[in-house]
Scaffold this motif. Structure first.
Motif, PDB file in Angstrom:
ATOM      1  N   GLU A  27      -3.952   4.905   0.989  1.00  9.45           N
ATOM      2  CA  GLU A  27      -2.828   4.332   1.713  1.00  9.45           C
ATOM      3  C   GLU A  27      -1.547   4.567   0.916  1.00  9.45           C
ATOM      4  N   GLU A  31       2.980   2.568   3.844  1.00  5.97           N
ATOM      5  CA  GLU A  31       1.957   2.053   4.756  1.00  5.97           C
ATOM      6  C   GLU A  31       1.492   0.665   4.318  1.00  5.97           C
ATOM      7  N   ARG A  32       1.329   0.471   3.005  1.00  2.24           N
ATOM      8  CA  ARG A  32       0.925  -0.840   2.500  1.00  2.24           C
ATOM      9  C   ARG A  32       2.018  -1.873   2.745  1.00  2.24           C
ATOM     10  N   ALA A  34       4.212  -1.820   5.194  1.00  2.00           N
ATOM     11  CA  ALA A  34       4.196  -2.114   6.627  1.00  2.00           C
ATOM     12  C   ALA A  34       3.029  -3.023   6.999  1.00  2.00           C
ATOM     13  N   ARG A  35       1.879  -2.813   6.365  1.00  2.00           N
ATOM     14  CA  ARG A  35       0.695  -3.616   6.676  1.00  2.00           C
ATOM     15  C   ARG A  35       0.818  -5.039   6.152  1.00  2.00           C
ATOM     16  N   THR A  36       1.300  -5.200   4.923  1.00  2.00           N
ATOM     17  CA  THR A  36       1.329  -6.515   4.288  1.00  2.00           C
ATOM     18  C   THR A  36       2.661  -7.233   4.439  1.00  2.00           C
ATOM     19  N   GLY A  37       3.738  -6.478   4.697  1.00  2.00           N
ATOM     20  CA  GLY A  37       5.056  -7.086   4.743  1.00  2.00           C
ATOM     21  C   GLY A  37       5.567  -7.479   3.374  1.00  2.00           C
TER      22      GLY A  37
END
Length: 82
Positions: A27, A31-32, A34-37
């Motif tokens: 990842e 991307e991380r 976007a996924r975790t905020g």
């Protein structure tokens, strides 16, 4: 002949290993985020003026300011310094 068979065995083992791990993709940082905020960033505590710890425990410096600007651009809250 022994060297040729050893080389063949090594090449086969290597290519089989690559095929086995090929579908796995790491990842990316964005991307991380976007996924975790969450944008996780680290800085040194003794590198004045780039990063240093104030007497009250707060982090200050150019690195901290830069990460805050990046977090602002990415619309990430809160900025977590590690």
């Amino acid at each position: 002949m022994l060297l040729k068979s050893a080389f063949t065995w090594l090449a086969l083992t290597f290519t089989t290993g690559l095929v086995a791990i090929a579908p796995v993709q790491a990842e990316t940082v964005l991307e991380r985020v976007a996924r975790t905020g969450e944008l996780r960033a680290g800085t040194r505590t003794d590198a004045v003026p780039f990063g240093f710890e104030m007497a009250n425990g707060e982090m200050e410096g150019y690195g901290v300011d830069l990460m805050a600007l990046i977090a602002l651009k990415l619309a990430v809250r809160p900025l977590r310094l590690i």
